[in-house]
Scaffold this active site. Structure first.
Site, PDB file in Angstrom:
ATOM      1  N   GLU A 175      43.980  23.344 -29.974  1.00 36.76           N
ATOM      2  CA  GLU A 175      42.912  22.531 -29.370  1.00 36.76           C
ATOM      3  C   GLU A 175      41.657  23.404 -29.272  1.00 36.76           C
ATOM      4  O   GLU A 175      41.230  23.802 -28.190  1.00 36.76           O
ATOM      5  CB  GLU A 175      43.339  22.033 -27.991  1.00 36.76           C
ATOM      6  CG  GLU A 175      42.385  21.015 -27.399  1.00 36.76           C
ATOM      7  CD  GLU A 175      42.809  20.532 -26.019  1.00 36.76           C
ATOM      8  OE1 GLU A 175      42.033  19.782 -25.408  1.00 36.76           O
ATOM      9  OE2 GLU A 175      43.906  20.914 -25.556  1.00 36.76           O
ATOM     10  N   LYS A 212      46.662  14.427 -13.689  1.00 38.31           N
ATOM     11  CA  LYS A 212      45.276  14.854 -13.513  1.00 38.31           C
ATOM     12  C   LYS A 212      44.311  13.683 -13.303  1.00 38.31           C
ATOM     13  O   LYS A 212      43.170  13.895 -12.883  1.00 38.31           O
ATOM     14  CB  LYS A 212      44.807  15.639 -14.739  1.00 38.31           C
ATOM     15  CG  LYS A 212      45.571  16.906 -15.062  1.00 38.31           C
ATOM     16  CD  LYS A 212      44.911  17.600 -16.244  1.00 38.31           C
ATOM     17  CE  LYS A 212      45.583  18.915 -16.606  1.00 38.31           C
ATOM     18  NZ  LYS A 212      46.781  18.713 -17.399  1.00 38.31           N
ATOM     19  N   HIS A 255      49.825  10.061 -25.501  1.00 42.02           N
ATOM     20  CA  HIS A 255      49.435  11.363 -24.935  1.00 42.02           C
ATOM     21  C   HIS A 255      48.472  11.111 -23.793  1.00 42.02           C
ATOM     22  O   HIS A 255      47.309  10.767 -24.014  1.00 42.02           O
ATOM     23  CB  HIS A 255      48.781  12.211 -26.040  1.00 42.02           C
ATOM     24  CG  HIS A 255      48.411  13.599 -25.620  1.00 42.02           C
ATOM     25  ND1 HIS A 255      48.818  14.719 -26.311  1.00 42.02           N
ATOM     26  CD2 HIS A 255      47.637  14.070 -24.611  1.00 42.02           C
ATOM     27  CE1 HIS A 255      48.321  15.803 -25.748  1.00 42.02           C
ATOM     28  NE2 HIS A 255      47.591  15.427 -24.713  1.00 42.02           N
ATOM     29  N   ASP A 306      44.636  10.407 -23.810  1.00 39.94           N
ATOM     30  CA  ASP A 306      44.543  11.760 -23.282  1.00 39.94           C
ATOM     31  C   ASP A 306      44.084  11.720 -21.829  1.00 39.94           C
ATOM     32  O   ASP A 306      44.619  10.977 -21.027  1.00 39.94           O
ATOM     33  CB  ASP A 306      43.633  12.618 -24.150  1.00 39.94           C
ATOM     34  CG  ASP A 306      43.898  14.121 -23.988  1.00 39.94           C
ATOM     35  OD1 ASP A 306      44.880  14.492 -23.335  1.00 39.94           O
ATOM     36  OD2 ASP A 306      43.120  14.919 -24.526  1.00 39.94           O
ATOM     37  N   ASN A 307      43.068  12.485 -21.480  1.00 37.10           N
ATOM     38  CA  ASN A 307      42.621  12.570 -20.084  1.00 37.10           C
ATOM     39  C   ASN A 307      41.731  11.394 -19.716  1.00 37.10           C
ATOM     40  O   ASN A 307      40.963  10.892 -20.539  1.00 37.10           O
ATOM     41  CB  ASN A 307      41.870  13.874 -19.866  1.00 37.10           C
ATOM     42  CG  ASN A 307      42.750  15.086 -20.107  1.00 37.10           C
ATOM     43  OD1 ASN A 307      42.947  15.501 -21.238  1.00 37.10           O
ATOM     44  ND2 ASN A 307      43.303  15.629 -19.039  1.00 37.10           N
ATOM     45  N   HIS A 360      50.714  20.700 -27.263  1.00 33.73           N
ATOM     46  CA  HIS A 360      49.273  20.822 -27.456  1.00 33.73           C
ATOM     47  C   HIS A 360      49.068  21.978 -28.441  1.00 33.73           C
ATOM     48  O   HIS A 360      49.456  23.120 -28.142  1.00 33.73           O
ATOM     49  CB  HIS A 360      48.578  21.173 -26.141  1.00 33.73           C
ATOM     50  CG  HIS A 360      48.469  20.043 -25.171  1.00 33.73           C
ATOM     51  ND1 HIS A 360      49.564  19.348 -24.696  1.00 33.73           N
ATOM     52  CD2 HIS A 360      47.377  19.492 -24.556  1.00 33.73           C
ATOM     53  CE1 HIS A 360      49.151  18.422 -23.843  1.00 33.73           C
ATOM     54  NE2 HIS A 360      47.838  18.480 -23.743  1.00 33.73           N
ATOM     55  N   HIS A 416      47.627  12.261 -19.327  1.00 31.76           N
ATOM     56  CA  HIS A 416      47.815  13.247 -18.254  1.00 31.76           C
ATOM     57  C   HIS A 416      47.685  12.514 -16.919  1.00 31.76           C
ATOM     58  O   HIS A 416      46.664  12.602 -16.236  1.00 31.76           O
ATOM     59  CB  HIS A 416      46.785  14.363 -18.357  1.00 31.76           C
ATOM     60  CG  HIS A 416      46.964  15.247 -19.545  1.00 31.76           C
ATOM     61  ND1 HIS A 416      47.699  16.418 -19.503  1.00 31.76           N
ATOM     62  CD2 HIS A 416      46.523  15.131 -20.821  1.00 31.76           C
ATOM     63  CE1 HIS A 416      47.684  16.991 -20.701  1.00 31.76           C
ATOM     64  NE2 HIS A 416      46.977  16.228 -21.518  1.00 31.76           N
TER      65      HIS A 416
END
Length: 422
Positions: free
Chosen positions: A226, A75, A70, A323-324, A223, A72
């Site tokens: 969250e 971004k 997972h 993730d991010n 998602h 991104h």
């Protein structure tokens, strides 16, 4: 010596070895890994074998290549060009929307490529990225960029892309089906996704999302919940709807923070339902710690990580992921999933991170439509391995930055010279 045929005295985790693997004083014996034509030919206890001319790992920890389930990439690395970002998930979304006006295909490609390079260097062979999809009738700028990168990185990193679509766009069944068909047309590496949250909750839209995926034979990655709102029902409703419609694919749930805020009886009943469905859970500890219970000038009281121990105890496939990375949702990160596990080991108080929980970084099959039903093994797999040259099984993943990465049995990153035979 960059392509060994034998790796002697490797320490493998318990989950990767047969149940009858020999032990000494309660500790698993070291292993000999034989490599041929870029694949693992055999794994045997090292104590039963005459020393050979291969590398002597002398107890070095070894794991299969990682899956970062997972991320991104669209971004990533945007934080440096932003001004003040308000705390919490909604503040991060606002900051991201403001930055999107500056995106170009070249900008997205440069940042995503940098992330894939970092993933490749740390030992990751499989990356799944979510791509924001805001408009019902237009492909996101980043969507074809990721499709191109999937081809460019083929053979090094398997890149999958998920359409991260806000739930209201599925309110109309015909539009939901049209979105699913656009995703399907991208290729087998594309999945249908959505953002399921109490601020946009609609059971009808969620049902249409699932039905559209079923009609197009798409796997799903969502998602879900969250937030720390105990009344969030995205997870339990999705598990029920999957059963009602007889969904036949694989569903991946990311985040699930609300479980940690709910009464245990309610949370456990939901997890019991999840355990009966074709569902994999992905925990994102770093981002959830930073975004949940976030208020300027106040130390957070709640952790935000989902119930990973309870999911694991029920046999639910569970992965940790980055993730991010260096964007308004998470200012930290390096596309190294080992960092995610290190954070989880502390915040969730995980026992035996190497022997037990390292599985949550390596089971790429848990993202597939039909996860493996047999015990995992290296034998027959590509010799894609990560050797942690300074860590030990007690403290791992501490001191895990220093590593040697092998792809198809050949060293691609790190200094393997200490293993060379004299």
């Amino acid at each position: 010596m960059n392509a060994p045929t034998l790796l002697d005295n490797a320490r493998l985790p318990r989950w990767l070895l047969p149940a009858d693997w020999p032990q000494r004083h309660g500790v698993l014996e070291l292993a000999r890994i034989a490599i041929e034509a870029g694949r693992v030919r055999s794994v045997q206890p090292a104590r039963d074998i005459t020393p050979g001319a291969g590398w002597d790992l002398a107890g070095t920890l070894a794991l299969p290549a990682f899956v970062d389930a997972h991320t991104h990439l669209d971004k990533a690395f945007t934080l440096a060009r932003m001004q003040t970002v308000q705390p919490g998930l909604l503040g991060a979304i606002d900051a991201m929307l403001a930055d999107r006006v500056h995106w170009t295909p070249a900008d997205v490609r440069e940042r995503a490529s940098r992330g894939l390079q970092w993933a490749w260097e740390c030992g990751t062979a499989h990356v799944r990225t979510h791509v924001d999809w805001w408009e019902p009738d237009a492909l996101p700028m980043a969507w074809p960029v990721m499709a191109d990168l999937a081809q460019e990185w083929a053979g090094r990193v398997q890149l999958e892309q998920v359409a991260l679509i806000k739930l209201p766009l599925f309110e109309d069944a015909s539009q939901a089906l049209r979105l699913a068909r656009q995703v399907k047309a991208t290729g087998p590496h594309a999945l249908l996704g959505g953002f399921v949250h109490s601020t946009n909750w609609s059971e009808n839209a969620l049902r249409n999302l699932l039905l559209a995926a079923q009609a197009c034979e798409l796997d799903i990655d969502l998602h879900v919940d969250e937030e720390l709102d105990a009344s969030a029902v995205g997870l339990q409703t999705t598990a029920r709807l999957l059963r009602e419609i007889g969904y036949e694919g694989r569903v991946v749930y990311g985040h699930l923070c609300a479980l940690a805020a709910q009464p245990e009886a309610q949370a456990f009943a939901t997890l019991d339902a999840v355990a009966r469905a074709p569902i994999t859970v992905v925990s994102l500890p770093a981002t959830n710690l930073l975004l949940q219970d976030a208020v300027t000038g106040r130390t957070p009281r709640q952790r935000g990580i989902t119930l990973v121990k309870e999911a694991h105890a029920r046999g639910i496939p569970l992965l940790f992921a980055s993730d991010n990375v260096q964007d308004p949702f998470c200012r930290l990160g390096s596309f190294d999933p080992v960092e995610a596990l290190g954070t989880a080991a502390l915040v969730a108080q995980l026992d035996e991170p190497f022997d037990t929980w390292s599985q949550a970084l390596c089971r790429s099959d848990w993202l597939g439509r039909t996860p493996a039903t047999t015990a995992p093994t290296l034998v027959g797999a590509k010799a894609d391995l990560v050797l942690f040259t300074q860590a030990d099984r007690h403290g791992w993943p501490s001191r895990s930055a220093s590593r040697v990465v092998l792809r198809d049995g050949r060293v691609t990153h790190g200094d393997a010279s200490p293993f060379f035979p004299e």
